[in-house]
Design an enzyme around this catalytic site. Structure first.
Site, PDB file in Angstrom:
ATOM      1  N   ASP A   1      -0.286  -4.257   0.993  1.00  0.00           N
ATOM      2  CA  ASP A   1      -0.041  -4.186  -0.453  1.00  0.00           C
ATOM      3  C   ASP A   1      -0.319  -2.761  -0.903  1.00  0.00           C
ATOM      4  O   ASP A   1      -1.463  -2.301  -0.849  1.00  0.00           O
ATOM      5  CB  ASP A   1      -0.936  -5.176  -1.190  1.00  0.00           C
ATOM      6  CG  ASP A   1      -0.538  -5.380  -2.646  1.00  0.00           C
ATOM      7  OD1 ASP A   1       0.091  -4.470  -3.220  1.00  0.00           O
ATOM      8  OD2 ASP A   1      -0.867  -6.443  -3.207  1.00  0.00           O
TER       9      ASP A   1
ATOM     10  N   ARG B   1       0.381  -1.529  -3.968  1.00  0.00           N
ATOM     11  CA  ARG B   1       0.435  -1.394  -5.425  1.00  0.00           C
ATOM     12  C   ARG B   1      -0.864  -0.821  -6.000  1.00  0.00           C
ATOM     13  O   ARG B   1      -1.951  -1.152  -5.539  1.00  0.00           O
ATOM     14  CB  ARG B   1       0.731  -2.759  -6.060  1.00  0.00           C
ATOM     15  CG  ARG B   1       2.137  -3.236  -5.811  1.00  0.00           C
ATOM     16  CD  ARG B   1       2.354  -4.643  -6.334  1.00  0.00           C
ATOM     17  NE  ARG B   1       1.595  -5.633  -5.567  1.00  0.00           N
ATOM     18  CZ  ARG B   1       1.638  -6.939  -5.805  1.00  0.00           C
ATOM     19  NH1 ARG B   1       2.391  -7.399  -6.783  1.00  0.00           N
ATOM     20  NH2 ARG B   1       0.934  -7.775  -5.060  1.00  0.00           N
TER      21      ARG B   1
END
Length: 222
Positions: free
Chosen positions: A146, A148
Site C-alpha cells: 500500500d 498511499r
C-alpha cells in the site's frame, strides 16, 4: 496477521493548503436523485505533484463541526467502469448517497491501485489471476502493499477548517495516518460489505493481512 508493507509515509511534512476554487457541481446520485455539492480545489500543493494527482474535496450540505468524511482513493476500473474485482465503486456510491442525505465531505484522492498506478494495478491483476493474493502480487512487482499517503488529505481538511472528524472507512491505516498528521478521528464509521463472487477473496485478504474491518454475511448480524 502478516505485516503489510507500506511506502515511507506518515512522517513527511504536511503541506499548508488554501482554497483555490469552490464551485457548485450538480450530480446524479446512484438512486437517480440529484445533489449539488460544492467541489473545492486547492493552492499550495507540493510542486512535484503531477496535475493528474490533484485532490478534490466534495462537500455536501452543511457537514457541521464534526463532519462525516470519506477518503476515497481513485479507482478508474471500479469508479468509472464498475469493475467487480474490488468494492471501490459501491463504496463511492454509498458515500455519495449518505452525504447527500446527511451532509459530509468526500475527499477524492488520486492514488490509483493503492498508490501503485493504473498500469501496475492491471499487471497485479494478471498475477492475481494466476492464484496469488493482492499483496503478494504487488510484492512480485517489487511494489509496496500500500503506497498511499494521507498527509495531503489531512492538509485538505485543515484548509477547510476541520481538525476533528468522523471517518467513514474500514481501513485502520487511514485513521492512523490522519492522526499522525494532526486530524483527530473521533469516530470510525464502517462502510457496508460489498462482496461479490469476483472480489470476495480480495476483500477477505484485506481483512486478514491489513486489518480492514469488513463484516461478511452472518458476521454483520452477529
Amino acid at each position: 496477521m502478516t505485516q503489510v508493507t507500506h511506502a515511507v509515509k506518515g512522517d513527511s511534512e504536511r503541506p499548508s493548503l488554501t482554497v483555490r476554487t469552490a464551485v457548485k457541481v450538480p450530480i446524479a446520485l446512484p438512486d437517480a436523485s440529484e445533489a449539488s455539492p460544492t467541489v473545492y480545489s486547492f493552492r499550495g500543493l507540493p510542486s512535484d505533484l503531477p496535475v493528474d494527482k490533484e485532490p478534490l474535496a466534495v462537500v455536501f450540505g452543511e457537514p457541521g463541526p464534526l463532519p462525516l468524511v470519506r477518503l476515497h482513493s481513485e479507482c478508474l476500473t471500479g469508479d468509472v467502469f464498475g469493475s467487480l474485482r474490488c468494492d471501490c465503486g459501491p463504496q463511492l456510491a454509498e458515500s455519495l448517497t449518505m452525504f447527500a442525505a446527511q451532509g459530509g465531505i468526500l475527499l477524492y484522492l488520486r492514488q490509483e491501485g493503492r498508490g501503485i498506478g493504473l498500469y501496475n494495478k492491471l499487471d497485479a491483476y494478471v498475477l492475481q489471476d494466476a492464484g496469488i493474493d493482492t499483496f503478494e502480487a504487488n510484492r512480485k512487482l517489487n511494489l509496496p502493499d500500500d503506497a498511499r499517503d494521507y498527509g495531503i488529505a489531512a492538509a485538505v481538511l485543515s484548509a477547510l477548517g476541520y481538525d476533528e472528524i468522523r471517518l467513514v472507512t474500514n481501513n485502520p491505516d487511514k485513521q492512523r495516518q490522519l492522526s499522525e498528521h494532526g486530524i483527530k478521528v473521533l469516530e470510525s464509521v464502517p462502510t457496508g460489505c460489498h462482496a461479490n463472487p469476483f472480489n470476495d477473496y480480495y476483500l477477505r485478504t484485506k481483512v486478514d493481512f491489513a486489518g480492514h474491518r469488513i463484516a461478511f454475511g452472518s458476521e454483520a448480524a452477529s
